[in-house]
Design an enzyme around this catalytic site. Structure first.
Site, PDB file in Angstrom:
ATOM      1  N   LYS A  79      95.218  29.954  54.812  1.00 34.13           N
ATOM      2  CA  LYS A  79      94.208  30.416  55.767  1.00 34.13           C
ATOM      3  C   LYS A  79      93.011  29.466  55.723  1.00 34.13           C
ATOM      4  O   LYS A  79      92.583  29.062  54.625  1.00 34.13           O
ATOM      5  CB  LYS A  79      93.793  31.840  55.359  1.00 34.13           C
ATOM      6  CG  LYS A  79      92.861  32.540  56.319  1.00 34.13           C
ATOM      7  CD  LYS A  79      92.617  33.992  55.869  1.00 34.13           C
ATOM      8  CE  LYS A  79      91.820  34.798  56.875  1.00 34.13           C
ATOM      9  NZ  LYS A  79      91.708  36.223  56.504  1.00 34.13           N
ATOM     10  N   SER A 154      92.793  39.643  59.864  1.00 36.82           N
ATOM     11  CA  SER A 154      92.352  38.340  60.301  1.00 36.82           C
ATOM     12  C   SER A 154      93.276  37.199  59.862  1.00 36.82           C
ATOM     13  O   SER A 154      93.169  36.102  60.398  1.00 36.82           O
ATOM     14  CB  SER A 154      90.940  38.067  59.782  1.00 36.82           C
ATOM     15  OG  SER A 154      90.919  38.046  58.381  1.00 36.82           O
ATOM     16  N   SER A 178      93.093  42.489  55.952  1.00 43.42           N
ATOM     17  CA  SER A 178      93.515  41.267  56.640  1.00 43.42           C
ATOM     18  C   SER A 178      94.749  40.564  56.105  1.00 43.42           C
ATOM     19  O   SER A 178      95.215  39.615  56.733  1.00 43.42           O
ATOM     20  CB  SER A 178      92.358  40.277  56.681  1.00 43.42           C
ATOM     21  OG  SER A 178      91.487  40.646  57.711  1.00 43.42           O
TER      22      SER A 178
HETATM   23  N1  GLN Z   1      89.702  44.133  60.375  1.00 40.38           N
HETATM   24  C1  GLN Z   1      88.706  44.219  59.362  1.00 40.38           C
HETATM   25  C2  GLN Z   1      87.418  43.633  59.869  1.00 40.38           C
HETATM   26  O1  GLN Z   1      87.375  43.268  60.989  1.00 40.38           O
HETATM   27  C3  GLN Z   1      89.176  43.556  58.098  1.00 40.38           C
HETATM   28  C4  GLN Z   1      89.028  42.094  58.096  1.00 40.38           C
HETATM   29  C5  GLN Z   1      89.448  41.462  56.798  1.00 40.38           C
HETATM   30  O2  GLN Z   1      90.094  42.071  55.958  1.00 40.38           O
HETATM   31  N2  GLN Z   1      89.026  40.228  56.625  1.00 40.38           N
HETATM   32  O3  GLN Z   1      86.471  43.524  59.190  1.00 40.38           O
END
Ligand code: GLN
Length: 517
Positions: A79, A154, A178
């Site tokens: 990532k 994400s 994520s």
């Molecule tokens: N969907 C969650 C957010 O928007 C989690 C994102 C993540 O785990 N980086 O914050």
């Protein structure tokens, strides 16, 4: 079966037996990227030449009988949130478009010394804020099972890379789901380790008390292999925990006897798609048939998880992202233009003897900050910064931030109490299967609600794993989640392995992998 379709564990065995070289495997992955990624868009950058050079160097060492690291030349995607020395690391933000970190994140350094071949950096929601990879500052990633749909986020690029068999393994991050959510939506396995299990040094921070780095792969066994390499204490990250790292791949095959699985009735309430509910129930039945005992537990404060997370995460984000102002870090607006604009504006106000206007006139620095941030950040990141700044401001701090911290403690206490009567908790990972691109863009709250089952593990600092348990009628993967007390990754992985030995849902790749289109 084509090389790229095999699991990391199978490939590693062949590498170590000399049946395949890292170069052949790396080339096969690069070919697969070439074949499918113009459609999936999982990668922000592919490092073909560097990957080939690394693979050749590993092969040479193996040929000379010199030691080769534990990942033995396996291709891995990372990532774009983890710093790679001398190579762009953007967090999928225009703000960091030209950032070349001078050092490697600890996880990257560990991958390199374990002889992973880093083939590229994957797309994500900007600064990891989002659940669909549509918030990327560059382009959205698509779900390999259906290109009109999101892979989740994400870590959407990392999950799509494994699902479309572009890499056998990838590294993601999980602040509120994520890793687990995209793993669930892409039909692969992803593990969010306990807070402190993996170093965050060199990881671009989103919400520091929640962020954790973790592995994604086709199977629990593959995920165990990668976790073994990246986990462990790091003096450069004061929140990393000095505990020995178990050999996850060694204990994996021992089935868990007398496993007590906690089930939360409330998970099956409103908002859960019935196909997902049925598939998760079926997964629970598989465990029953393997001898697990199902225990009803309660997590009474879990319903406040979303509200709590969406106060704490933006608060931490607003503070972490303050450094991107175009001066300390990040995209800088065109200074020459700004200075000229300011001079023209000042002259106009002086001419008009507008003293109030002159008093209001920004100085060049403030204007530079403002313009740089306006240009560099996308809409969701700005929303989070505003939410967080508001919740932390004088007068609101106690009402929002401090209260959220108190609820966080209650959520953690719920888990502590629940784990007195069960070893792991089993339930859904997402309320629904992958949604269409654009479907939730106009309504941020609807996207936040997708995190219903995942944010609580981050708030409590515990571990969780998502793995496939079926397919919807529309042909989309359904995942389920196991959560365990802090530092029980071994148990999580063993339980996931047990399930994958008894089922074969994780073995089917999407059509994009098997057709020649
Ligand atoms: N969907 C969650 C957010 O928007 C989690 C994102 C993540 O785990 N980086 O914050």
């Amino acid at each position: 079966m084509r090389l790229v379709e095999q699991t990391a564990t199978q490939l590693l065995a062949q590498l170590n037996a000399g049946e395949v070289t890292s170069l052949e495997l790396t080339r096969a992955c690069l070919d697969q990227i070439h074949r499918v990624d113009s459609r999936v868009k999982a990668f922000l950058r592919v490092r073909s030449d560097a990957a080939i050079a690394t693979a050749e160097e590993i092969d040479q060492r193996r040929k000379n009988g010199q030691p080769v690291g534990r990942l033995g030349g396996l291709p891995v995607a990372v990532k774009d949130l983890l710093c790679t020395a001398g190579e762009p690391t953007t967090a999928a933000s225009r703000m960091l478009e030209h950032f070349h970190p001078p050092y490697d994140a600890t996880v990257i350094a560990r991958l390199r010394s374990a002889d992973a071949v880093i083939v590229g950096k994957t797309n994500m929601d900007e600064f990891a804020m989002g659940g669909s990879t549509e918030n990327s500052g560059f382009f959205p990633t698509r779900n390999p099972w259906d290109l009109q749909r999101t892979p989740g986020g994400s870590s959407g690029g990392a999950a799509a890379s494994v699902a479309a068999r572009m890499t056998p393994l990838s590294v993601g991050s999980d602040t509120g789901g994520s890793i687990r959510q995209p793993a669930g939506l892409c039909g692969i396995t992803g593990l969010k380790p306990t807070y402190g299990r993996v170093s965050r040094y060199g990881v671009i921070a989103f919400a520091s008390s929640l962020d954790q780095i973790g592995p994604l792969g086709q199977t629990a066994e593959d995920v165990a292999l990668l976790l073994e390499v990246i986990a462990g204490h790091d003096p450069l990250d004061s929140t990393s925990v000095a505990r020995p790292v178990p050999r996850y791949t060694q204990s994996l095959r021992e089935p868990l006897k007398n496993l007590r699985l906690g089930v939360v009735q409330e998970h099956y309430g409103e908002g859960l798609n019935h196909e997902v509910a049925a598939a998760v129930r079926e997964a629970i039945n598989v465990y029953k048939s393997l001898g697990a005992r199902i225990v009803e537990i309660e997590l009474p404060h879990a319903r406040y998880g979303i509200a709590t997370y969406y106060v704490i995460a933006p608060c931490e984000a607003s503070s972490n992202l303050a450094r991107y102002d175009g001066v300390h870090y990040g995209h800088r607006a065109d200074e020459k233009r700004l200075i000229t604009e300011l001079a023209v504006e000042r002259a106009r106000l002086e001419q008009a003897s507008d003293q109030a206007g002159l008093d209001r006139l920004d100085n060049a620095l403030v204007k530079l900050y403002r313009r740089s941030r306006a240009e560099g950040f996308g809409a969701e990141v700005k929303r989070r910064i505003m939410l967080g700044t508001y919740a932390l401001s004088a007068g609101y701090y106690d009402a929002y931030y401090v209260r959220a911290l108190k609820v966080r403690r209650l959520i953690r206490n719920d888990y502590d109490a629940a784990f007195k009567s069960c070893d792991l908790i089993v339930g859904p990972v997402t309320p629904d299967t992958a949604f269409n691109l654009g479907e939730k863009s106009a309504d941020p709250l609807s996207l936040y609600l997708v995190d219903l089952y995942t944010v609580t593990a981050n708030l409590a600092g515990i571990g969780g794993i998502a793995l496939p348990c079926g397919m919807s009628k529309a042909g989309l993967p359904i995942g389920f989640q196991l959560q365990g007390p802090a530092f029980t990754e071994e148990t999580l992985l063993r339980a996931a392995y047990m399930f994958q030995q008894a089922t074969n849902g994780h073995q089917h790749p999407p059509a994009i992998v098997t057709t020649n289109a």
